[in-house]
Design an enzyme around this catalytic site. Structure first.
Site, PDB file in Angstrom:
ATOM      1  N   CYS A  84       0.826  -1.211   0.000  1.00 51.33           N
ATOM      2  CA  CYS A  84       0.000   0.000   0.000  1.00 51.33           C
ATOM      3  C   CYS A  84       0.867   1.271   0.000  1.00 51.33           C
ATOM      4  O   CYS A  84       1.480   1.573  -1.020  1.00 51.33           O
ATOM      5  CB  CYS A  84      -0.977  -0.074   1.163  1.00 51.33           C
ATOM      6  SG  CYS A  84      -2.431   0.916   0.882  1.00 51.33           S
ATOM      7  N   GLU A  92      -0.450  -8.141   5.512  1.00 49.15           N
ATOM      8  CA  GLU A  92       0.009  -8.202   6.911  1.00 49.15           C
ATOM      9  C   GLU A  92      -1.140  -8.022   7.901  1.00 49.15           C
ATOM     10  O   GLU A  92      -1.086  -8.545   9.009  1.00 49.15           O
ATOM     11  CB  GLU A  92       1.117  -7.171   7.172  1.00 49.15           C
ATOM     12  CG  GLU A  92       0.708  -5.700   7.164  1.00 49.15           C
ATOM     13  CD  GLU A  92       0.547  -5.095   5.763  1.00 49.15           C
ATOM     14  OE1 GLU A  92       0.627  -5.849   4.775  1.00 49.15           O
ATOM     15  OE2 GLU A  92       0.324  -3.880   5.678  1.00 49.15           O
ATOM     16  N   HIS A 152      -3.085  -4.924   2.003  1.00 49.47           N
ATOM     17  CA  HIS A 152      -2.336  -5.183   3.237  1.00 49.47           C
ATOM     18  C   HIS A 152      -2.390  -6.643   3.659  1.00 49.47           C
ATOM     19  O   HIS A 152      -3.175  -6.982   4.557  1.00 49.47           O
ATOM     20  CB  HIS A 152      -2.967  -4.387   4.381  1.00 49.47           C
ATOM     21  CG  HIS A 152      -2.854  -2.920   4.282  1.00 49.47           C
ATOM     22  ND1 HIS A 152      -1.802  -2.222   4.806  1.00 49.47           N
ATOM     23  CD2 HIS A 152      -3.668  -2.015   3.732  1.00 49.47           C
ATOM     24  CE1 HIS A 152      -1.972  -0.942   4.584  1.00 49.47           C
ATOM     25  NE2 HIS A 152      -3.099  -0.776   3.936  1.00 49.47           N
TER      26      HIS A 152
HETATM   27  N1  GLN Z   1      -3.482   6.467   1.000  1.00 52.28           N
HETATM   28  C1  GLN Z   1      -2.272   6.101   1.659  1.00 52.28           C
HETATM   29  C2  GLN Z   1      -1.083   6.864   1.089  1.00 52.28           C
HETATM   30  O1  GLN Z   1      -1.225   7.676   0.253  1.00 52.28           O
HETATM   31  C3  GLN Z   1      -2.004   4.629   1.564  1.00 52.28           C
HETATM   32  C4  GLN Z   1      -3.020   3.896   2.392  1.00 52.28           C
HETATM   33  C5  GLN Z   1      -2.520   2.652   3.043  1.00 52.28           C
HETATM   34  O2  GLN Z   1      -1.313   2.376   3.139  1.00 52.28           O
HETATM   35  N2  GLN Z   1      -3.467   1.940   3.572  1.00 52.28           N
HETATM   36  O3  GLN Z   1       0.009   6.613   1.498  1.00 52.28           O
END
Ligand code: GLN
Length: 206
Positions: free
Chosen positions: A86, A188, A186
């Site tokens: 992410c 994890e 995610h």
């Molecule tokens: N929107 C987040 C960002 O720009 C990422 C979101 C996440 O890691 N769950 O970093």
């Protein structure tokens, strides 16, 4: 002996912000030695690095203020195996769309990503994904996740998802290139260790 083996698999988890402890737990469960990386000195002897989910703008800022940005550049240049989930995927990409103008990415994998790209209506969603190379589907939790809009020729797409509300529109959500693996979601948070296992295989050169 066990200690020697885990030291051989000393894996950093970028620990500036985000779901750091979830990644260290998964890595420890796989018998690796997780190391929380907060300062440049913490990178010594790492065999791989995990960049967690969280907020990429904050991590980018803290990378610069801690001096870890230069270390991350070196690790990318050295071809260290990395897993980014992410926000971590955003940091490892080659181009960030809809980011803050001052936010950095480190170009470890040739993907262009759009922050929060699944749209305002669908900030978060969950689904079961088929991932190339894995026997069972992976339950994927997307939280304000980045969308991969373009992948370079060296990038292998391991999983795609149909964008909620846009039937027929599919986007990559797990990508790999050389020793670098990224996911828009995610694993994890589910305690799913299979992408971490792929990372450790890169460490061992399997
Ligand atoms: N929107 C987040 C960002 O720009 C990422 C979101 C996440 O890691 N769950 O970093």
């Amino acid at each position: 002996m066990a200690d020697r083996r885990s030291r051989a698999r000393r894996v950093g988890v970028l620990g500036l912000q985000g779901d750091v402890s979830e990644h260290t737990a998964v890595l420890a469960g796989l018998g690796a030695e997780p190391v929380v990386v907060r300062r440049p000195a913490d990178v010594a002897g790492l065999k791989a690095l995990v960049l967690p989910g969280g907020e990429s703008t904050t991590m980018s800022f803290l990378l610069a203020s801690s001096g870890l940005d230069a270390e991350l550049e070196k690790m990318v240049a050295d071809g260290l195996p990395m897993l980014g989930t992410c926000a971590g995927m955003i940091l490892l990409s080659t181009k960030v769309l809809d980011g803050r103008p001052d936010q950095r990415c480190f170009g470890a994998i040739d993907v262009r990503v759009r922050r929060n790209g699944f749209g305002r209506q669908v900030r978060s969603f969950e689904t079961d994904l088929e991932v190339k190379g894995l026997d069972e589907p992976m339950h994927a939790v997307f939280i304000r996740a980045p969308v991969v809009e373009e992948t370079g020729p060296a990038v292998e797409v391991l999983a795609e998802v149909e964008v909620p509300g846009q039937p027929g529109t599919r986007r990559p959500v797990v990508c790999a290139s050389g020793p670098v693996i990224v996911s828009s979601f995610h694993p994890e948070l589910e305690g799913d260790s299979r992408l971490h296992e792929l990372l450790l295989r890169e460490v061992e050169g399997d």
